[in-house]
Design an enzyme around this catalytic site. Structure first.
Site, mmCIF file in Angstrom:
data_model
loop_
_atom_site.group_PDB
_atom_site.id
_atom_site.type_symbol
_atom_site.label_atom_id
_atom_site.label_comp_id
_atom_site.label_asym_id
_atom_site.label_seq_id
_atom_site.Cartn_x
_atom_site.Cartn_y
_atom_site.Cartn_z
ATOM 1 N N SER A 1 5.239 -9.074 -6.248
ATOM 2 C CA SER A 1 5.137 -7.692 -6.732
ATOM 3 C C SER A 1 6.183 -7.332 -7.771
ATOM 4 C CB SER A 1 5.259 -6.716 -5.549
ATOM 5 O OG SER A 1 4.187 -6.885 -4.653
ATOM 6 N N HIS B 1 6.448 4.262 9.684
ATOM 7 C CA HIS B 1 5.794 4.082 10.988
ATOM 8 C C HIS B 1 6.903 3.780 11.981
ATOM 9 C CE1 HIS B 1 3.019 2.975 14.071
ATOM 10 N NE2 HIS B 1 3.037 1.660 13.880
ATOM 11 N N ASP C 1 5.201 -4.102 9.600
ATOM 12 C CA ASP C 1 5.957 -3.903 10.843
ATOM 13 C C ASP C 1 6.562 -5.192 11.383
ATOM 14 O OD1 ASP C 1 5.301 -1.173 10.962
ATOM 15 O OD2 ASP C 1 3.449 -1.563 12.043
ATOM 16 N N GLN C 2 5.769 -6.257 11.398
ATOM 17 C CA GLN C 2 6.193 -7.488 12.058
ATOM 18 C C GLN C 2 7.370 -8.171 11.364
ATOM 19 O OE1 GLN C 2 3.256 -6.946 10.581
ATOM 20 N NE2 GLN C 2 2.407 -8.776 9.595
ATOM 21 N N SER D 1 0.817 -1.213 0.000
ATOM 22 C CA SER D 1 0.000 0.000 0.000
ATOM 23 C C SER D 1 0.851 1.265 0.000
ATOM 24 C CB SER D 1 -0.931 -0.006 1.218
ATOM 25 O OG SER D 1 -1.644 1.215 1.310
ATOM 26 N N GLN D 2 1.717 1.412 0.988
ATOM 27 C CA GLN D 2 2.555 2.605 1.054
ATOM 28 C C GLN D 2 3.744 2.527 0.098
ATOM 29 O OE1 GLN D 2 2.185 5.526 2.587
ATOM 30 N NE2 GLN D 2 0.262 4.976 3.588
#
Length: 334
Positions: free
Chosen positions: A58, A113, A88-89, A32-33
């Site tokens: 991707s 983040h 994140d994980q 997404s980002q």
């Protein structure tokens, strides 16, 4: 950092993208980002590659978008500024296996983040800048608003300023993806991480979903038709949130009936009462002391059984079934 506790907003005029003119940029991840950052940087004229693991689904998408693909290790070794935008994980493993040994003194390590830095998944070397550029919106919106010559507001932060120009580089990146058209707000990794997690859990996702389900269940259990309960508890939520988004509570209250306002004033505090606020504080405490992050990372390490069970339970709630049927009738969603 005293400055980060002040309400400071930076715009296009405050950011110097010339800093990126000769800077090699790498975006790790194309979700997404990741796709929004990479494509916006490319369209802004900067030298950017995308770093992906060799089996990533991707890779073809990146190539079709006209961006060069490298492995994560190769992208890190090649780049001067590396933005880690994988989930994140996975940050700790990606960093330790592919990034750590390929960073050089003077590099800039960036994040969308603060989770992995704040909770110690990643401990960067002292001789690299560590910054955050976090758009306050999903990636598809970051991309779309850029193409519309506008932007999504973002938060920036500096964890380590080895070069003395870390904030300037963060602002340059923010401008290159279109964010400073809307505004970049300075904060810290700690404040961004803890408030973001709290907002997601207590209000935006967890709180909102449970409030909607509780309202729907209350009406259905009282004998009201599910399709009417859906409209009252879920469908109209967007209409109310849009008004609040556009002009705060005052615009929403200006737009609803006096009956609705009176019900808001006397019944809202009965629902969100001292007990709910106490639970919110417990959620915040678990975020602040690291209990949530430890639980989430442990959940990932054992294959996410709790996550998958809860995900399945949420998707099977009756409101999802009636909602899918009703939304199929909405011409504007097609």
């Amino acid at each position: 950092m005293k400055e980060a506790n002040e309400f400071i907003v930076y715009y296009d005029k405050d950011a110097n993208t010339n800093l990126l003119a000769k800077t090699k940029l790498a975006v790790i991840g194309f979700g997404s980002q990741g796709h929004a950052h990479a494509l916006n940087l490319k369209d802004s004229g900067f030298n950017v590659v995308v770093g992906l693991h060799e089996a990533s689904k991707s890779i073809d998408k990146v190539k079709k978008a006209g961006v060069k693909v490298l492995s994560v290790a190769e992208a890190t070794k090649w780049a001067d500024m590396v933005m880690l935008l994988a989930p994140d994980q996975h940050h700790g493993k990606i960093y330790n296996d592919h990034i750590k040994d390929n960073l050089s003194a003077g590099n800039i390590l960036a994040f969308g983040h603060g989770f992995s830095i704040h909770y110690g998944q990643i401990v960067p070397p002292k001789d690299v800048d560590v910054v955050m550029i976090a758009p306050k919106g999903p990636g598809h919106l970051v991309r779309r608003t850029y193409q519309q010559n506008s932007g999504v507001p973002c938060i920036i932060a500096v964890q380590n300023d080895a070069s003395g120009k870390a904030k300037e580089y963060a602002l340059a990146w923010a401008k290159a993806i279109g964010a400073t058209k809307a505004g970049a707000i300075l904060t810290t990794f700690k404040d961004e991480t803890e408030t973001d997690l709290f907002g997601e859990q207590a209000v935006l996702c967890g709180g909102t979903v449970e409030l909607i389900k509780a309202g729907f269940d209350t009406l259905v259990e009282a004998g009201y038709p599910p399709h009417i309960a859906y409209f009252e508890c879920l469908h109209e939520m967007k209409l109310i949130v849009d008004l609040i988004y556009e002009g705060g509570f005052s615009k929403m209250n200006h737009s609803i009936s006096d009956t609705a306002k009176y019900g808001e004033y006397i019944s809202g505090p009965k629902i969100i009462d001292k007990h709910v606020r106490k639970n919110m504080k417990k959620v915040l405490t678990d975020i602040q002391n690291g209990s949530f992050s430890k639980r989430w990372l442990l959940e990932n390490s054992v294959g996410m059984p709790e996550f998958n069970a809860l995900h399945k339970k949420t998707n099977e709630h009756p409101i999802e079934k009636i909602g899918a049927k009703l939304r199929s009738m909405f011409s504007w969603l097609k």
